[in-house]
Design an enzyme around this catalytic site. Sequence first.
Site: not given
Length: 211
Positions: A16, A79
Site C-alpha cells: 500500500v 522492483d
Amino acid sequence: MTPPPGARLVLATHNVHKVRELRAILSPFLPGLEPAAVVGAGDLGADEPVEDGVTFAENALIKARAMVAATGLPAVADDSGLCVDVLGGAPGVFSARWAGRHGDDRANLELLLAQLADVPARHRGAHFACAAALVTPAGLEVVEEGTMQGVLLTAPRGTGGFGYDPILQPVGESRSSAELSPAEKNAISHRGKAFAALVPHVVATLARAPR
C-alpha cells in the site's frame, strides 16, 4: 478477474505504501486522470506472482506480465531494493526478504545494521535501485531504471517512507530518506527517476486506451 468500472491501469503491487507513492509520482504527469482509473493489485485481490528473477528488471516484468494476464489492462510494476557496496550489491533483489520473511521491514533493517555494525563511515556507501516496467495487452514491454546514491547511517532516523528509508542518507542531504517529505523524496528517488522516464510510455498507452 474483472477490474472495477473506470479502471484503465493496474499498479502491480500489494504494497500500500508503494501504491500511494507511485500514484503521487504519476499524478503530475497525468493531469485529469481519475484516481479510480489507477488501481493496485491488492485492490483487485490478485495473487502475487513468484519473483524469481535475478535482476530488478526481470522481477518488474514478471509482476507486470502477471497483472496483464489477470486483468487484460495495461500494467505497471516496479522492483527495487538497497544495494550496499561492501556487500557486493546485496541485499539487492532480496531486499524485501533479507531477514527471511518477505516484507518485514523492521527485521530486514535491523539485520542489515547488525551486519554492518563494524563498517566505518567511509565504507558505508549504498544506493537504492529501481526498475519500472510497463506491459500492455498488445505486447508492448518497456523498462526504465533509476538510482539514488547515498550512505548508510548507523541507526534509523525519521518516520516517513518505508523499507530501508530510515537508514539511507542521500548524497547531498543531511537527512535520511525517511526524513524527507514525500515530494522531496520523489524528486530525487530511484523510483521517482524510473517512473518519470516511464511516464511518456504510460501516457501514450492510456491515450490509446478506450474510456
